[in-house]
Design a protein around this motif. Structure first.
Motif, mmCIF file in Angstrom:
data_model
loop_
_atom_site.group_PDB
_atom_site.id
_atom_site.type_symbol
_atom_site.label_atom_id
_atom_site.label_comp_id
_atom_site.label_asym_id
_atom_site.label_seq_id
_atom_site.Cartn_x
_atom_site.Cartn_y
_atom_site.Cartn_z
ATOM 1 N N PHE A 1 0.860 -1.331 0.033
ATOM 2 C CA PHE A 1 -0.096 -0.219 0.146
ATOM 3 C C PHE A 1 0.852 1.181 0.043
ATOM 4 N N ALA A 2 1.836 1.143 0.936
ATOM 5 C CA ALA A 2 2.746 2.341 0.962
ATOM 6 C C ALA A 2 3.478 2.850 -0.361
ATOM 7 N N ALA A 3 3.776 1.810 -0.764
ATOM 8 C CA ALA A 3 4.619 1.925 -2.382
ATOM 9 C C ALA A 3 3.814 2.538 -3.411
ATOM 10 N N SER B 1 0.786 4.004 -3.013
ATOM 11 C CA SER B 1 0.328 5.485 -2.606
ATOM 12 C C SER B 1 1.507 6.482 -2.765
ATOM 13 N N LEU B 2 2.748 6.031 -2.593
ATOM 14 C CA LEU B 2 4.011 6.882 -2.939
ATOM 15 C C LEU B 2 4.206 7.174 -4.129
ATOM 16 N N ASN C 1 0.693 8.964 -5.435
ATOM 17 C CA ASN C 1 0.311 10.337 -4.749
ATOM 18 C C ASN C 1 -1.206 10.184 -4.168
ATOM 19 N N ILE D 1 -8.212 6.358 0.495
ATOM 20 C CA ILE D 1 -8.768 5.967 1.788
ATOM 21 C C ILE D 1 -9.665 7.319 1.969
ATOM 22 N N SER E 1 -11.503 3.011 0.283
ATOM 23 C CA SER E 1 -11.615 2.368 1.756
ATOM 24 C C SER E 1 -11.936 3.464 2.724
ATOM 25 N N MET E 2 -12.709 2.931 3.879
ATOM 26 C CA MET E 2 -12.999 4.133 4.819
ATOM 27 C C MET E 2 -12.241 3.654 6.113
ATOM 28 N N ILE E 3 -11.789 4.881 6.757
ATOM 29 C CA ILE E 3 -11.413 4.596 7.965
ATOM 30 C C ILE E 3 -11.888 5.784 9.045
ATOM 31 N N THR F 1 -4.589 13.597 12.524
ATOM 32 C CA THR F 1 -4.115 12.267 11.978
ATOM 33 C C THR F 1 -4.436 11.888 10.528
ATOM 34 N N ARG G 1 -1.897 13.256 8.378
ATOM 35 C CA ARG G 1 -0.458 12.442 8.370
ATOM 36 C C ARG G 1 -0.683 11.404 7.416
ATOM 37 N N PHE G 2 -1.924 10.687 7.515
ATOM 38 C CA PHE G 2 -2.501 9.589 6.632
ATOM 39 C C PHE G 2 -2.403 10.080 4.977
ATOM 40 N N GLN G 3 -2.544 11.331 4.853
ATOM 41 C CA GLN G 3 -2.941 11.706 3.481
ATOM 42 C C GLN G 3 -4.009 11.185 3.034
ATOM 43 N N GLN H 1 -6.024 23.330 5.576
ATOM 44 C CA GLN H 1 -4.807 22.511 4.843
ATOM 45 C C GLN H 1 -5.174 21.211 4.495
#
Lengths: 332, 332
Positions: A50-52, A54-55, A58, A62, A92-94, A106, A109-111, A129
DNA sequence: ATCATAAATAACAACGTTGTTAATAATGAA
DNA sequence: TTCATTATTAACAACGTTGTTATTTATGAT
């Protein structure tokens, strides 16, 4: 360690870029190898990182939902509905139950790509922001710079009063939270007052009964005040699902019959309404529709934001009257 | 576009690796430049990119909480508490209200570092591929391969019955959900039966009253059954916060006095207990403690997992008796 | 058979970080 | 002053993807 596309590439004997394309069903790779690679990736239990992803893209895919006060059953239902609807999309929802400001940080940070905000009280916060933001629940200030979706409370009250008036009621009470600074509650009773006037009825201030809270017990207690009156109303509009539960209770306790002694319309439109102690006729935007509109809007907002077309609309959704068996013509 | 460490490096006139170290307070960079860089980064409104960071560190610093049925007030309180506690650490919490299996998959995609699972019903699911997992709420099967934390229901019932017996009660009823397949409910009434026997009291099966649900109204209705009996109990243990609310209501409606006519102990230990219609003496693990233990455990689990020391413990937490004013000696 | 063209795959840069290694500047002993 | 040593900073690789560009292989017309 998790399996990556490089691992797959190794066992498949191709380059990792080919694997990437194959898994994304690119037309650039031969059907044959595509099938082979997909098969291998499944066997190896590959889950994209997931991280890769979304990196490079961009975006996180979520949607964050801020819900500072997790207590009311109506909102529980709405959240569950929203969650279900979002799961049908690629998002997805958080959920965050922290105060608005904390939650916003929060999510920043999660973007997260978008934020749905349930505003119940009048917290101050700085949303400047943040990413695409959609609000549910009215704010007091008018200088919000983000769009919002709301039930049309005024229209709902109009329809409720209209229905009761049509049945012949002229003495209609509202039992709801009048003391709250929650703008949603304020809109409700203001809407009620307006509707009474619009229907040419006399607005008896005594018929605005303050529950001083939103629990079923508050509704119960407030109904007690009503029985102290000499000149009682013939119909009641209950301010919310929970409050109406308390009203029913108070009625039953006094062996009063619904709808013969009192006609009751409850605010809110959730499926649970039908399973109450007594099935109440109700008014409100169906949660399903509400959820659908919210999800549709936030995704549109997210996906259009790149082109900067964020217009600050305010979508007041049309309520529906659900006829059950709690209203009748008044006794003479 | 968001500001990155490279942007900061540009305006500070240093390399981006220096910026990284400065922001991480590395001893490798001079105090002077450190201060300068931090100042600039604040002015530019820098927020570290979550995806990039977790890509390199291979951890997300996120705890996922699975809560499939968002309705009970006790769990709302527990979730809020857990959220608060987690926010005091370097982790964040996200919540999913989907069914367990769906939630697990979502969290797997997210690669959350740890998962807290609220098991209310007996869904089947496959947790084998998941990250550190901690369960709250008992499972029926004993072959779980993950640790869990629970209130010690048996002990709670023991303490409740012991207290009532000490006051002189011999006829004690339990009003709770007996028909549920929810293991937590099952443990409660089994614990009650065991406690009755342990205290040498006669176990009258009629005193086990089924609410057939967990809403306050279920408690109310079930209490009605109790009044139909000729040989009534002198004390009642309410199965949950909501149920006890219904019990109080039923008592008041009949103009019965608590604790003179009936002594009542409610299960659950949430702060709201003191603000009920009548402040009930209650038994249960304080939510604060419960939350603290859950958070402590999941983080420990997460941070020790690398060394593979996941032992499948089962932590049964000690309940507390909260004396309020709903219990007295029985009338003769 | 030969060469232009298309199809398939490989190689590489980039996303924004962190951690390691290399390079430079400052310091101090000879 | 000169060189070794240390303090400071710069350069670079890596994390796992995606998208672009380069390379190889296959195809077909001559």
């Amino acid at each position: 360690m998790n399996v990556t596309i490089k691992d797959i590439a190794n066992v498949a004997g191709v380059s990792y870029s080919t694997v990437s394309k194959a898994l994304n069903n690119s037309p650039l790779v031969k059907e044959n190898t595509k099938r082979k690679i997909i098969k291998i990736s499944q066997e190896m239990g590959y889950k994209p990182n997931f991280a890769a992803r979304s990196l490079v893209s961009n975006q996180t895919k979520i949607i964050g939902l801020i819900w500072p006060t997790i207590e009311r059953i109506v909102l529980s239902t709405l959240v569950t509905e929203i969650s279900n609807q979002i799961n049908k999309t690629s998002y997805s929802m958080i959920l965050s139950v922290d105060p608005v400001q904390t939650s916003l940080e929060t999510f920043r940070r999660f973007q997260v790509d978008g934020i749905i905000l349930f505003e119940e009280n009048n917290d101050e916060f700085d949303a400047s922001q943040s990413s695409a933001l959609l609000s549910y629940g009215v704010t007091r200030k008018d200088d919000r710079n983000y769009p919002k979706i709301d039930p049309n409370h005024e229209q709902a009250m109009h329809m409720a009063v209209e229905y009761l008036a049509m049945l012949g009621h002229t003495q209609i009470a509202y039992i709801g939270d009048l003391s709250s600074i929650d703008p949603m509650q304020i809109q409700k009773y203001k809407g009620f007052k307006k509707a009474i006037k619009q229907h040419g009825l006399f607005l008896n201030e005594d018929y605005l009964i303050d529950t001083e809270g939103l629990d079923w017990y508050n509704g119960y207690t407030a109904t007690g005040k009503l029985f102290k009156m000499t000149n009682r109303p013939t119909a009641i509009v209950g301010g919310s699902y929970d409050i109406s539960g308390g009203i029913i209770r108070a009625m039953k306790e006094r062996k009063l019959h619904i709808p013969n002694d009192f006609s009751i319309i409850s605010y809110d439109n959730v499926p649970q309404m039908a399973n109450m102690e007594f099935p109440l006729t109700s008014i409100g935007v169906p949660v399903g529709e509400l959820a659908a509109e919210i999800v549709k809007s936030i995704i549109k907002l997210v996906e259009s934001e790149e082109m900067n077309s964020i217009d600050v609309y305010s979508n007041k959704m049309m309520p529906k009257l659900n006829l059950r068996s709690s209203c009748a013509r008044p006794r003479l």
